[in-house]
Scaffold this motif. Structure first.
Motif, PDB file in Angstrom:
ATOM      1  N   ARG A 184       0.533  -1.145   0.035  1.00 47.17           N
ATOM      2  CA  ARG A 184       0.295   0.267   0.078  1.00 47.17           C
ATOM      3  C   ARG A 184       1.160   1.400  -0.130  1.00 47.17           C
ATOM      4  NH1 ARG A 184      -3.155  -2.893   4.260  1.00 47.17           N
ATOM      5  NH2 ARG A 184      -5.260  -3.762   3.131  1.00 47.17           N
ATOM      6  N   ASN A 185       2.197   1.600   0.464  1.00 51.25           N
ATOM      7  CA  ASN A 185       2.590   2.669   0.942  1.00 51.25           C
ATOM      8  C   ASN A 185       4.107   2.788  -0.051  1.00 51.25           C
ATOM      9  OD1 ASN A 185       4.933   0.975   1.579  1.00 51.25           O
ATOM     10  ND2 ASN A 185       4.060   1.416   3.423  1.00 51.25           N
ATOM     11  N   GLY A 186       4.002   1.296  -1.277  1.00 49.35           N
ATOM     12  CA  GLY A 186       4.492   1.476  -2.015  1.00 49.35           C
ATOM     13  C   GLY A 186       6.874   1.225  -1.816  1.00 49.35           C
ATOM     14  N   THR A 187       6.093   0.181  -0.116  1.00 49.51           N
ATOM     15  CA  THR A 187       7.713  -0.189  -0.399  1.00 49.51           C
ATOM     16  C   THR A 187       7.739  -1.789  -0.600  1.00 49.51           C
ATOM     17  OG1 THR A 187       7.555   0.034   1.498  1.00 49.51           O
ATOM     18  CG2 THR A 187       7.866   2.246   1.051  1.00 49.51           C
ATOM     19  N   ALA A 188       7.243  -2.055  -0.675  1.00 45.08           N
ATOM     20  CA  ALA A 188       7.074  -3.537  -1.453  1.00 45.08           C
ATOM     21  C   ALA A 188       8.371  -3.896  -1.887  1.00 45.08           C
ATOM     22  CB  ALA A 188       5.605  -4.282  -1.226  1.00 45.08           C
ATOM     23  N   THR A 189       8.852  -5.348  -1.617  1.00 48.23           N
ATOM     24  CA  THR A 189       9.796  -5.244  -2.861  1.00 48.23           C
ATOM     25  C   THR A 189       9.762  -6.936  -3.314  1.00 48.23           C
ATOM     26  OG1 THR A 189      11.499  -5.846  -1.300  1.00 48.23           O
ATOM     27  CG2 THR A 189      11.789  -3.863  -2.547  1.00 48.23           C
ATOM     28  N   ARG A 190      10.578  -7.488  -4.234  1.00 44.46           N
ATOM     29  CA  ARG A 190      10.550  -9.344  -4.169  1.00 44.46           C
ATOM     30  C   ARG A 190      11.773  -9.663  -4.613  1.00 44.46           C
ATOM     31  NH1 ARG A 190       7.055 -10.803  -9.025  1.00 44.46           N
ATOM     32  NH2 ARG A 190       6.519 -12.390  -8.524  1.00 44.46           N
ATOM     33  N   VAL A 191      12.487  -9.834  -3.820  1.00 48.87           N
ATOM     34  CA  VAL A 191      13.509 -10.210  -3.447  1.00 48.87           C
ATOM     35  C   VAL A 191      13.914 -11.427  -4.068  1.00 48.87           C
ATOM     36  CG1 VAL A 191      15.590 -10.675  -2.190  1.00 48.87           C
ATOM     37  CG2 VAL A 191      14.144  -7.874  -1.441  1.00 48.87           C
ATOM     38  N   VAL A 192      14.675 -11.432  -5.210  1.00 47.71           N
ATOM     39  CA  VAL A 192      14.464 -13.654  -4.999  1.00 47.71           C
ATOM     40  C   VAL A 192      16.215 -13.588  -5.176  1.00 47.71           C
ATOM     41  CG1 VAL A 192      14.503 -15.127  -7.666  1.00 47.71           C
ATOM     42  CG2 VAL A 192      12.753 -13.097  -6.980  1.00 47.71           C
ATOM     43  N   LYS A 193      16.192 -15.188  -4.158  1.00 42.32           N
ATOM     44  CA  LYS A 193      17.800 -16.322  -4.268  1.00 42.32           C
ATOM     45  C   LYS A 193      16.876 -17.400  -4.768  1.00 42.32           C
ATOM     46  CE  LYS A 193      20.885 -18.099  -0.667  1.00 42.32           C
ATOM     47  NZ  LYS A 193      21.120 -17.981   0.685  1.00 42.32           N
ATOM     48  N   PRO A 194      17.084 -17.770  -5.515  1.00 39.94           N
ATOM     49  CA  PRO A 194      16.864 -19.735  -6.544  1.00 39.94           C
ATOM     50  C   PRO A 194      17.105 -20.624  -4.983  1.00 39.94           C
ATOM     51  CG  PRO A 194      18.443 -17.920  -7.581  1.00 39.94           C
ATOM     52  CD  PRO A 194      18.356 -17.473  -5.930  1.00 39.94           C
ATOM     53  N   GLY A 195      15.912 -21.304  -5.138  1.00 40.68           N
ATOM     54  CA  GLY A 195      15.650 -22.372  -4.338  1.00 40.68           C
ATOM     55  C   GLY A 195      15.565 -21.682  -2.671  1.00 40.68           C
ATOM     56  N   GLN A 196      14.966 -20.591  -2.191  1.00 43.60           N
ATOM     57  CA  GLN A 196      14.645 -19.848  -1.302  1.00 43.60           C
ATOM     58  C   GLN A 196      14.000 -20.175  -0.756  1.00 43.60           C
ATOM     59  OE1 GLN A 196      17.455 -18.917   0.916  1.00 43.60           O
ATOM     60  NE2 GLN A 196      15.956 -17.950   2.640  1.00 43.60           N
ATOM     61  N   VAL A 197      13.330 -20.829   0.058  1.00 41.19           N
ATOM     62  CA  VAL A 197      11.746 -20.884   0.970  1.00 41.19           C
ATOM     63  C   VAL A 197      11.272 -20.228   2.822  1.00 41.19           C
ATOM     64  CG1 VAL A 197      11.462 -22.469  -0.739  1.00 41.19           C
ATOM     65  CG2 VAL A 197      12.427 -23.566   1.050  1.00 41.19           C
ATOM     66  N   PHE A 198      10.495 -20.147   2.870  1.00 42.36           N
ATOM     67  CA  PHE A 198      10.594 -19.571   4.356  1.00 42.36           C
ATOM     68  C   PHE A 198       8.801 -20.389   4.857  1.00 42.36           C
ATOM     69  CE2 PHE A 198      12.829 -15.841   3.418  1.00 42.36           C
ATOM     70  CZ  PHE A 198      14.397 -15.705   3.769  1.00 42.36           C
ATOM     71  N   SER A 199       9.217 -20.586   5.889  1.00 39.90           N
ATOM     72  CA  SER A 199       7.545 -21.168   6.926  1.00 39.90           C
ATOM     73  C   SER A 199       7.242 -20.200   7.470  1.00 39.90           C
ATOM     74  CB  SER A 199       8.281 -22.240   7.485  1.00 39.90           C
ATOM     75  OG  SER A 199       8.725 -23.194   6.992  1.00 39.90           O
ATOM     76  N   ARG A 200       6.161 -19.946   7.118  1.00 35.91           N
ATOM     77  CA  ARG A 200       5.628 -18.618   7.919  1.00 35.91           C
ATOM     78  C   ARG A 200       4.211 -19.755   9.061  1.00 35.91           C
ATOM     79  NH1 ARG A 200       6.356 -18.188   2.836  1.00 35.91           N
ATOM     80  NH2 ARG A 200       7.407 -16.788   2.486  1.00 35.91           N
ATOM     81  N   VAL A 201       3.681 -18.565   9.746  1.00 33.08           N
ATOM     82  CA  VAL A 201       2.207 -18.913  10.681  1.00 33.08           C
ATOM     83  C   VAL A 201       1.600 -17.999  10.902  1.00 33.08           C
ATOM     84  CG1 VAL A 201       3.490 -18.503  12.863  1.00 33.08           C
ATOM     85  CG2 VAL A 201       1.763 -20.181  12.771  1.00 33.08           C
ATOM     86  N   HIS A 202       0.193 -18.123  10.750  1.00 31.91           N
ATOM     87  CA  HIS A 202      -0.582 -16.684  11.452  1.00 31.91           C
ATOM     88  C   HIS A 202      -0.653 -16.168  12.325  1.00 31.91           C
ATOM     89  CE1 HIS A 202      -4.848 -14.858  11.431  1.00 31.91           C
ATOM     90  NE2 HIS A 202      -4.600 -14.105   9.911  1.00 31.91           N
ATOM     91  N   VAL A 203      -0.817 -15.116  12.975  1.00 28.78           N
ATOM     92  CA  VAL A 203      -0.365 -15.597  14.681  1.00 28.78           C
ATOM     93  C   VAL A 203      -2.161 -16.431  15.124  1.00 28.78           C
ATOM     94  CG1 VAL A 203      -2.025 -13.450  14.173  1.00 28.78           C
ATOM     95  CG2 VAL A 203      -0.946 -12.994  16.443  1.00 28.78           C
ATOM     96  N   ASP A 204      -2.995 -16.384  14.511  1.00 25.70           N
ATOM     97  CA  ASP A 204      -4.308 -16.548  15.307  1.00 25.70           C
ATOM     98  C   ASP A 204      -4.073 -18.220  15.203  1.00 25.70           C
ATOM     99  OD1 ASP A 204      -5.875 -14.520  15.400  1.00 25.70           O
ATOM    100  OD2 ASP A 204      -7.027 -15.028  13.546  1.00 25.70           O
ATOM    101  N   ASP A 205      -3.200 -18.492  14.035  1.00 25.82           N
ATOM    102  CA  ASP A 205      -2.846 -20.434  14.648  1.00 25.82           C
ATOM    103  C   ASP A 205      -1.922 -19.801  15.617  1.00 25.82           C
ATOM    104  OD1 ASP A 205      -4.330 -21.128  12.250  1.00 25.82           O
ATOM    105  OD2 ASP A 205      -2.913 -20.934  10.744  1.00 25.82           O
ATOM    106  N   ILE A 206      -1.272 -19.719  15.960  1.00 26.16           N
ATOM    107  CA  ILE A 206      -0.579 -19.774  17.390  1.00 26.16           C
ATOM    108  C   ILE A 206      -0.736 -19.665  18.458  1.00 26.16           C
ATOM    109  CG2 ILE A 206       1.455 -18.800  18.937  1.00 26.16           C
ATOM    110  CD1 ILE A 206       2.741 -17.094  16.590  1.00 26.16           C
TER     111      ILE A 206
END
Length: 228
Positions: free
Chosen positions: A104-126
């Motif tokens: 929304r504020n125009g500062t987003a980026t899409r940084v790419v490192k081949p093969g890079q993945v992250f796991s995540r969790v929604h706060v409600d699932d915590i």
């Protein structure tokens, strides 16, 4: 203030150079608790080259902050004679903490490192996972509260942009970015985090098994908020 006897302890304090401040102050009283749960990080596993971090995987912290987490975990194990429940969390997102803000504020980026993945969790699932733990005070050991799909960060940003109906920012190779040393350090580690033990032992399931469902829920919550 010391919690009353029989209370469930949930330790969320970040560690310092000497481990967990709460363990140093109140660890000797942990035997009075119905249960002790310490929130840690999956960063304690270090870089697995895209491999799986299981709940029984050995720790191999690659950063100072992750080494401090390992020390804090050890302090709580000693304080509870091994009865502590260590919850290791990956990247956390939810309303007010998601790609939508930067898009929304125009500062987003899409940084790419081949093969890079992250796991995540929604706060409600915590929250639902911690509730499941408190309903099982006999449970102990390591638990991962995370979703079912480790994913490249650029895909998550593109999905969020699609939900907003805007074009995603262009992809930028990691070695061409000027991100901070702290931000860059997260790209030094790549792993997929398993939630198998939390599912089997607690009967827990994430309501948002991937970032797709989670981002849709975040946007819906934000749009329903009177402040927007």
């Amino acid at each position: 203030m010391v919690p009353p006897e029989g209370a469930h302890w949930l330790i969320t304090l970040p560690p310092d150079a000497d481990g967990c401040p709460a363990a140093r102050v109140a660890g000797h009283l942990a035997g009075q608790a119905a249960s002790v749960t310490y929130l840690s990080t999956t960063g304690v596993y270090g870089d697995l080259g895209g491999g799986w971090a299981m709940e029984w995987s050995p720790v191999n912290p690659g950063s100072q902050r992750s080494k401090q987490r390992v020390l804090a975990e050890t302090q709580w194990r000693e304080a509870t004679d091994g009865a502590v429940r260590v919850v290791r969390l990956p990247g956390i997102y939810g309303p007010g903490r998601s790609p939508f803000e930067k898009l929304r504020n125009g500062t987003a980026t899409r940084v790419v490192k081949p093969g890079q993945v992250f796991s995540r969790v929604h706060v409600d699932d915590i929250a639902s996972g911690l509730e499941a733990l408190m309903l099982r005070p006999e449970a102990r050991g390591v638990f991962h509260l995370c979703d079912d799909l480790a994913a490249p960060p650029q895909d998550v940003t593109a999905s969020a942009a699609g939900l907003l109906g805007i074009e995603p920012p262009p992809e930028t190779p990691l070695d061409e970015t000027d991100m901070s040393a702290m931000a860059r350090s997260f790209y030094a580690e790549c792993k997929r985090v398993s939630n198998a033990r939390a599912k089997a032992a607690l009967g827990w399931r994430p309501d948002y098994p991937s970032y797709r469902e989670g981002l849709a829920a975040v946007l819906a919550a934000e749009q329903a908020s009177p402040s927007r």
